[in-house]
Enzyme design. Sequence first.
Site, short mmCIF file in Angstrom:
data_model
loop_
_atom_site.label_atom_id
_atom_site.label_comp_id
_atom_site.label_asym_id
_atom_site.label_seq_id
_atom_site.Cartn_x
_atom_site.Cartn_y
_atom_site.Cartn_z
NE ARG A 45 34.32 56.63 17.62
CZ ARG A 45 35.49 56.42 18.19
NH1 ARG A 45 35.69 55.33 18.92
NH2 ARG A 45 36.49 57.28 18.05
CE LYS A 136 20.61 64.28 23.20
NZ LYS A 136 20.89 62.86 23.39
CE LYS A 221 15.90 61.63 22.77
NZ LYS A 221 16.86 61.26 21.74
C1 5MM Z 1 22.08 57.74 21.86
O1 5MM Z 1 22.22 57.94 23.24
C2 5MM Z 1 22.33 59.32 23.63
C3 5MM Z 1 23.46 59.47 24.48
O2 5MM Z 1 24.35 59.26 24.94
P1 5MM Z 1 25.68 59.53 25.78
O3 5MM Z 1 25.40 58.96 27.13
O4 5MM Z 1 26.69 58.76 25.00
O5 5MM Z 1 25.90 60.98 25.77
C4 5MM Z 1 21.09 59.74 24.44
O6 5MM Z 1 21.14 61.09 24.83
C5 5MM Z 1 19.93 59.55 23.57
O7 5MM Z 1 19.90 60.50 22.55
C6 5MM Z 1 18.61 59.62 24.31
O8 5MM Z 1 18.69 59.31 25.66
C7 5MM Z 1 17.66 58.65 23.66
O9 5MM Z 1 18.27 57.40 23.53
P2 5MM Z 1 17.48 56.13 23.98
O10 5MM Z 1 18.48 55.02 23.82
O11 5MM Z 1 17.03 56.36 25.38
O12 5MM Z 1 16.32 56.04 23.01
#
Ligand code: 5MM
Length: 341
Positions: A45, A136, A221
Amino acid sequence: MSERLEDIAAAMVANGKGLLAADESSGTIKKRFDVIGVESTPDSRRDYREMMFRASDAMTKYISGVILYDETIHQKAADGTPLVDIIKASGALPGIKVDAGAKPLAGFPGDTITEGLDGLRERLADYYKLGARFAKWRAVIDIDVAKGVPSATSIGSNAHALARYAALCQEAGIVPIVEPEVLMDGAHDIDTCYEISKATLTKLYTELYAARVVLEGTILKPNMVLAGKKSGKVSSPDEVAEKTIKLFRETVPAAIGGIAFLSGGQTDEQATANLNAINAIGPHPWKLTFSYGRALQAAPQKAWSGKPANVAAAQAAFAHRAHMNHLAALGQWQPTLEQAA
Ligand code: 5MM
């Protein structure tokens, strides 16, 4: 750089730059690594994320900040440099996901509530010391109209939690990204997405106001307004742009620091084309940019596939998507630029 919340928020959406959402929890990154045949370990990771943070072309020109997961904000690169220092050296801001995930909402089958408020004040103070200047929190609102999902209770509880989180962030000198994600996974049409998103954003801003959150020091967001994936329909960029902007004009105060969309499961190119269409029909009262996870990382993940020999190709794939989304944030993207890669 100034430490005023509104200046941090403004920097997060400045000059067509956007955010890299690299905050996948360990379970989610494992799912992503399974697809490319890479074992998910602390080192793999770290190697993967170090690859992106050292992609200096992408990071310096197009990325304003990176949302990190708790493990990553504590990690060091292979040469011992803290990953946070690599991000800062590129001119981007480190940020941190602080929610503890969406859990089933008791009494409301199909609805979730995002947890993580207990001990948040102390965690935010620690993250500030580690260099985080924004955070966030993601609320998840699913749509299944036949089952009464989402309930008003789910929308209200999630909005209230987002407001409590946002107030704690601002107390700690950290800009809150408020993410009320209306999922695009269902079978609903675009107008249902619009209605549910409207109810969600209306409640969110009522709660943020009641919690005395300073809107200038926040970033929204949101999801775009789209037909659900299982509807079998793909909304055109023009329709997405028109309905998304109509929604925001009705519900989102002009005072907020900016808007950075999630990609939500759109293809890489859809996420870019829709962001571009949204900006192309401006001017708007807010800056509208990207905070993409999957739509920025799918291509570099595939190119990397866990092999050190692929690092340069993966960094180029990341730079290309970041460049395309940078242009979309300025309303200057063209489909032909994709083939030029
Ligand atoms: C990167 O994915 C984030 C979250 O994940 P977990 O489910 O592992 O907590 C997610 O919160 C992300 O920041 C947002 O949804 C935006 O990601 P996408 O893939 O929708 O652009």
